[in-house]
Motif scaffolding. Structure first.
Motif, short mmCIF file in Angstrom:
data_model
loop_
_atom_site.label_atom_id
_atom_site.label_comp_id
_atom_site.label_asym_id
_atom_site.label_seq_id
_atom_site.Cartn_x
_atom_site.Cartn_y
_atom_site.Cartn_z
N GLU A 101 0.84 -1.20 0.00
CA GLU A 101 0.00 0.00 0.00
C GLU A 101 0.87 1.25 0.00
O GLU A 101 0.59 2.22 -0.72
CB GLU A 101 -0.94 0.00 1.21
CG GLU A 101 -2.04 -1.02 1.13
CD GLU A 101 -2.82 -1.17 2.43
OE1 GLU A 101 -2.42 -0.58 3.45
OE2 GLU A 101 -3.83 -1.92 2.42
N ARG A 102 1.93 1.24 0.82
CA ARG A 102 2.84 2.39 0.87
C ARG A 102 3.55 2.58 -0.47
O ARG A 102 3.68 3.70 -0.96
CB ARG A 102 3.85 2.20 2.00
CG ARG A 102 4.63 3.48 2.29
CD ARG A 102 5.42 3.40 3.55
NE ARG A 102 6.49 2.43 3.39
CZ ARG A 102 7.23 1.96 4.37
NH1 ARG A 102 7.02 2.35 5.61
NH2 ARG A 102 8.18 1.09 4.14
N PHE A 103 3.95 1.45 -1.10
CA PHE A 103 4.60 1.53 -2.40
C PHE A 103 3.65 2.14 -3.43
O PHE A 103 4.05 3.03 -4.21
CB PHE A 103 5.05 0.14 -2.84
CG PHE A 103 5.52 0.07 -4.26
CD1 PHE A 103 6.76 0.56 -4.63
CD2 PHE A 103 4.70 -0.45 -5.25
CE1 PHE A 103 7.18 0.52 -5.94
CE2 PHE A 103 5.11 -0.49 -6.56
CZ PHE A 103 6.35 0.00 -6.92
N ILE A 104 2.42 1.65 -3.45
CA ILE A 104 1.43 2.16 -4.42
C ILE A 104 1.19 3.65 -4.18
O ILE A 104 1.14 4.44 -5.13
CB ILE A 104 0.12 1.34 -4.34
CG1 ILE A 104 0.35 -0.06 -4.88
CG2 ILE A 104 -1.00 2.03 -5.08
CD1 ILE A 104 -0.81 -1.02 -4.66
N LYS A 105 1.07 4.06 -2.91
CA LYS A 105 0.85 5.47 -2.59
C LYS A 105 2.03 6.31 -3.04
O LYS A 105 1.87 7.36 -3.67
CB LYS A 105 0.61 5.65 -1.09
CG LYS A 105 0.28 7.08 -0.69
CD LYS A 105 0.10 7.20 0.81
CE LYS A 105 -0.24 8.59 1.26
NZ LYS A 105 0.63 9.64 0.82
N GLU A 106 3.25 5.84 -2.72
CA GLU A 106 4.44 6.59 -3.13
C GLU A 106 4.55 6.65 -4.65
O GLU A 106 4.92 7.68 -5.22
CB GLU A 106 5.71 5.95 -2.53
CG GLU A 106 5.86 6.19 -1.04
CD GLU A 106 7.08 5.48 -0.45
OE1 GLU A 106 7.88 4.89 -1.22
OE2 GLU A 106 7.23 5.51 0.78
N LYS A 107 4.23 5.54 -5.32
CA LYS A 107 4.27 5.51 -6.78
C LYS A 107 3.26 6.50 -7.35
O LYS A 107 3.57 7.27 -8.27
CB LYS A 107 3.98 4.09 -7.29
CG LYS A 107 4.08 3.96 -8.81
CD LYS A 107 3.67 2.59 -9.26
CE LYS A 107 2.18 2.63 -9.39
NZ LYS A 107 1.52 1.61 -10.10
N THR A 111 4.12 9.68 -9.48
CA THR A 111 3.52 9.82 -10.81
C THR A 111 2.80 11.17 -10.91
O THR A 111 2.96 11.88 -11.92
CB THR A 111 2.53 8.67 -11.07
OG1 THR A 111 3.22 7.43 -10.97
CG2 THR A 111 1.90 8.78 -12.45
N PHE A 112 2.03 11.52 -9.89
CA PHE A 112 1.34 12.81 -9.88
C PHE A 112 2.34 13.96 -9.93
O PHE A 112 2.18 14.91 -10.72
CB PHE A 112 0.46 12.90 -8.63
CG PHE A 112 -0.30 14.19 -8.52
CD1 PHE A 112 -1.40 14.43 -9.33
CD2 PHE A 112 0.09 15.17 -7.62
CE1 PHE A 112 -2.11 15.62 -9.24
CE2 PHE A 112 -0.60 16.36 -7.53
CZ PHE A 112 -1.71 16.60 -8.33
N LYS A 113 3.38 13.86 -9.10
CA LYS A 113 4.41 14.91 -9.08
C LYS A 113 5.09 15.02 -10.44
O LYS A 113 5.32 16.12 -10.96
CB LYS A 113 5.42 14.59 -7.99
CG LYS A 113 6.49 15.63 -7.80
CD LYS A 113 7.42 15.24 -6.66
CE LYS A 113 8.56 16.24 -6.53
NZ LYS A 113 9.50 15.83 -5.47
N HIS A 114 5.39 13.86 -11.04
CA HIS A 114 6.05 13.85 -12.35
C HIS A 114 5.13 14.49 -13.40
O HIS A 114 5.59 15.29 -14.23
CB HIS A 114 6.39 12.41 -12.75
CG HIS A 114 6.93 12.26 -14.12
ND1 HIS A 114 8.19 12.69 -14.47
CD2 HIS A 114 6.39 11.75 -15.25
CE1 HIS A 114 8.40 12.44 -15.75
NE2 HIS A 114 7.32 11.86 -16.25
N GLN A 115 3.86 14.13 -13.37
CA GLN A 115 2.93 14.70 -14.35
C GLN A 115 2.81 16.21 -14.17
O GLN A 115 2.77 16.96 -15.16
CB GLN A 115 1.55 14.04 -14.23
CG GLN A 115 1.54 12.61 -14.75
CD GLN A 115 0.22 11.91 -14.47
OE1 GLN A 115 -0.63 12.39 -13.72
NE2 GLN A 115 0.05 10.74 -15.08
N ASN A 116 2.76 16.67 -12.92
CA ASN A 116 2.72 18.12 -12.66
C ASN A 116 3.98 18.80 -13.18
O ASN A 116 3.90 19.86 -13.81
CB ASN A 116 2.54 18.40 -11.17
CG ASN A 116 1.11 18.20 -10.72
OD1 ASN A 116 0.20 18.19 -11.53
ND2 ASN A 116 0.93 18.05 -9.42
N GLU A 117 5.13 18.18 -12.88
CA GLU A 117 6.39 18.77 -13.35
C GLU A 117 6.46 18.77 -14.87
O GLU A 117 6.94 19.73 -15.47
CB GLU A 117 7.58 18.02 -12.74
CG GLU A 117 7.76 18.31 -11.26
CD GLU A 117 8.88 17.48 -10.63
OE1 GLU A 117 9.52 16.67 -11.34
OE2 GLU A 117 9.11 17.65 -9.42
#
Length: 158
Positions: A101-107, A111-117
Protein backbone atom coordinates in the motif's frame (compact mmCIF):
# COMPACT_ATOMS: atom_id res chain seq x y z
CA UNK A 1 45.11 -127.33 49.19
CA UNK A 2 42.63 -127.79 46.52
CA UNK A 3 40.00 -126.27 48.69
CA UNK A 4 42.16 -123.34 49.39
CA UNK A 5 42.82 -122.87 45.69
CA UNK A 6 39.20 -123.17 44.97
CA UNK A 7 38.36 -120.77 47.72
CA UNK A 8 41.13 -118.46 46.59
CA UNK A 9 39.89 -118.62 43.04
CA UNK A 10 36.45 -117.68 44.35
CA UNK A 11 37.64 -114.97 46.76
CA UNK A 12 40.05 -113.38 44.34
CA UNK A 13 37.41 -112.52 41.73
CA UNK A 14 35.05 -111.33 44.51
CA UNK A 15 37.83 -109.19 45.92
CA UNK A 16 38.56 -107.77 42.48
CA UNK A 17 34.87 -107.31 41.96
CA UNK A 18 34.56 -105.64 45.37
CA UNK A 19 37.51 -103.30 44.53
CA UNK A 20 35.97 -102.48 41.19
CA UNK A 21 32.62 -101.86 42.85
CA UNK A 22 34.30 -99.61 45.39
CA UNK A 23 36.06 -97.70 42.60
CA UNK A 24 32.82 -97.45 40.63
CA UNK A 25 31.02 -96.32 43.76
CA UNK A 26 33.65 -93.61 44.31
CA UNK A 27 33.43 -92.64 40.65
CA UNK A 28 29.62 -92.50 40.89
CA UNK A 29 29.94 -90.36 44.02
CA UNK A 30 32.33 -87.97 42.26
CA UNK A 31 30.03 -87.84 39.24
CA UNK A 32 27.00 -87.20 41.48
CA UNK A 33 28.92 -84.48 43.31
CA UNK A 34 30.02 -82.96 39.98
CA UNK A 35 26.45 -83.26 38.71
CA UNK A 36 25.16 -81.52 41.83
CA UNK A 37 27.68 -78.69 41.26
CA UNK A 38 26.65 -78.45 37.62
CA UNK A 39 22.97 -78.42 38.60
CA UNK A 40 23.76 -75.63 41.09
CA UNK A 41 25.56 -73.69 38.33
CA UNK A 42 22.61 -74.29 35.99
CA UNK A 43 20.20 -73.03 38.67
CA UNK A 44 22.42 -69.94 39.11
CA UNK A 45 22.49 -69.41 35.32
CA UNK A 46 18.71 -69.89 35.15
CA UNK A 47 18.28 -67.37 37.97
CA UNK A 48 20.65 -64.93 36.25
CA UNK A 49 18.82 -65.51 32.95
CA UNK A 50 15.47 -64.82 34.63
CA UNK A 51 16.90 -61.65 36.20
CA UNK A 52 18.41 -60.61 32.86
CA UNK A 53 15.08 -61.26 31.08
CA UNK A 54 13.28 -59.23 33.74
CA UNK A 55 15.80 -56.39 33.32
CA UNK A 56 15.45 -56.64 29.53
CA UNK A 57 11.65 -56.45 29.78
CA UNK A 58 11.94 -53.48 32.13
CA UNK A 59 14.34 -51.76 29.74
CA UNK A 60 12.10 -52.51 26.74
CA UNK A 61 9.15 -50.94 28.58
CA UNK A 62 11.33 -47.94 29.48
CA UNK A 63 12.43 -47.60 25.82
CA UNK A 64 8.80 -47.81 24.66
CA UNK A 65 7.82 -45.12 27.18
CA UNK A 66 10.71 -42.91 26.03
CA UNK A 67 9.75 -43.48 22.39
CA UNK A 68 6.20 -42.47 23.22
CA UNK A 69 7.47 -39.38 25.06
CA UNK A 70 9.76 -38.47 22.15
CA UNK A 71 6.91 -38.94 19.68
CA UNK A 72 4.64 -36.76 21.82
CA UNK A 73 7.35 -34.09 22.11
CA UNK A 74 7.90 -34.25 18.34
CA UNK A 75 4.17 -33.87 17.68
CA UNK A 76 3.98 -30.95 20.11
CA UNK A 77 7.02 -29.34 18.48
CA UNK A 78 5.55 -29.77 14.99
CA UNK A 79 2.27 -28.27 16.19
CA UNK A 80 4.07 -25.32 17.80
CA UNK A 81 6.15 -24.82 14.63
CA UNK A 82 3.00 -24.80 12.51
CA UNK A 83 1.34 -22.29 14.83
CA UNK A 84 4.46 -20.10 14.74
CA UNK A 85 4.67 -20.39 10.95
CA UNK A 86 1.00 -19.41 10.64
CA UNK A 87 1.49 -16.47 13.01
CA UNK A 88 4.60 -15.33 11.12
CA UNK A 89 2.81 -15.82 7.79
CA UNK A 90 -0.06 -13.62 8.94
CA UNK A 91 2.37 -11.07 10.37
CA UNK A 92 4.40 -10.97 7.16
CA UNK A 93 1.23 -10.91 5.10
CA UNK A 94 0.12 -7.80 7.00
CA UNK A 95 3.58 -6.24 6.64
CA UNK A 96 3.60 -7.01 2.92
CA UNK A 97 0.13 -5.50 2.53
CA UNK A 98 1.27 -2.36 4.37
CA UNK A 99 4.46 -2.15 2.30
CA UNK A 100 2.53 -2.71 -0.91
CA UNK A 101 0.00 0.00 0.00
CA UNK A 102 2.84 2.39 0.87
CA UNK A 103 4.60 1.53 -2.40
CA UNK A 104 1.43 2.16 -4.42
CA UNK A 105 0.85 5.47 -2.59
CA UNK A 106 4.44 6.59 -3.13
CA UNK A 107 4.27 5.51 -6.78
CA UNK A 108 1.01 7.42 -7.26
CA UNK A 109 2.49 10.47 -5.50
CA UNK A 110 5.61 10.33 -7.67
CA UNK A 111 3.52 9.82 -10.81
CA UNK A 112 1.34 12.81 -9.88
CA UNK A 113 4.41 14.91 -9.08
CA UNK A 114 6.05 13.85 -12.35
CA UNK A 115 2.93 14.70 -14.35
CA UNK A 116 2.72 18.12 -12.66
CA UNK A 117 6.39 18.77 -13.35
CA UNK A 118 5.96 17.64 -16.96
CA UNK A 119 2.97 20.00 -17.30
CA UNK A 120 5.06 22.83 -15.81
CA UNK A 121 7.94 21.98 -18.15
CA UNK A 122 5.61 21.92 -21.17
CA UNK A 123 4.13 25.25 -20.08
CA UNK A 124 7.64 26.68 -19.64
CA UNK A 125 8.67 25.29 -23.03
CA UNK A 126 5.56 26.85 -24.58
CA UNK A 127 6.34 30.19 -22.90
CA UNK A 128 9.97 30.00 -24.06
CA UNK A 129 8.88 29.08 -27.61
CA UNK A 130 6.54 32.08 -27.56
CA UNK A 131 9.37 34.34 -26.36
CA UNK A 132 11.70 32.84 -28.98
CA UNK A 133 9.12 33.46 -31.69
CA UNK A 134 8.70 37.07 -30.55
CA UNK A 135 12.48 37.51 -30.44
CA UNK A 136 12.77 35.99 -33.95
CA UNK A 137 10.00 38.28 -35.17
CA UNK A 138 11.71 41.30 -33.65
CA UNK A 139 14.99 40.20 -35.26
CA UNK A 140 13.34 39.83 -38.65
CA UNK A 141 11.54 43.17 -38.36
CA UNK A 142 14.47 45.23 -37.10
CA UNK A 143 15.87 47.95 -39.32
CA UNK A 144 19.04 46.88 -41.11
CA UNK A 145 22.31 48.16 -39.81
CA UNK A 146 24.44 50.40 -41.94
CA UNK A 147 27.36 48.01 -42.16
CA UNK A 148 25.00 45.18 -43.15
CA UNK A 149 23.59 47.32 -45.99
CA UNK A 150 27.08 48.16 -47.16
CA UNK A 151 28.06 44.53 -47.23
CA UNK A 152 24.89 43.50 -49.08
CA UNK A 153 25.56 46.23 -51.70
CA UNK A 154 29.16 45.07 -52.02
CA UNK A 155 28.09 41.48 -52.52
CA UNK A 156 25.47 42.45 -55.07
CA UNK A 157 28.04 44.34 -57.13
CA UNK A 158 30.38 41.46 -57.31
Amino acid sequence: LSLSLSLLSYILPVSIHYTQMKQLSLCIGELQSSMAEKEGEIRNFVAKLALTEENLNHMERAVEEKQHEVLQIKQDAVQQIRKREKKLHNLHKGEMKTLNERFIKEKDDLTFKHQNEMGNIRLEISNLEGKLEKAAERYRNRPPRAEDLERITALEQC
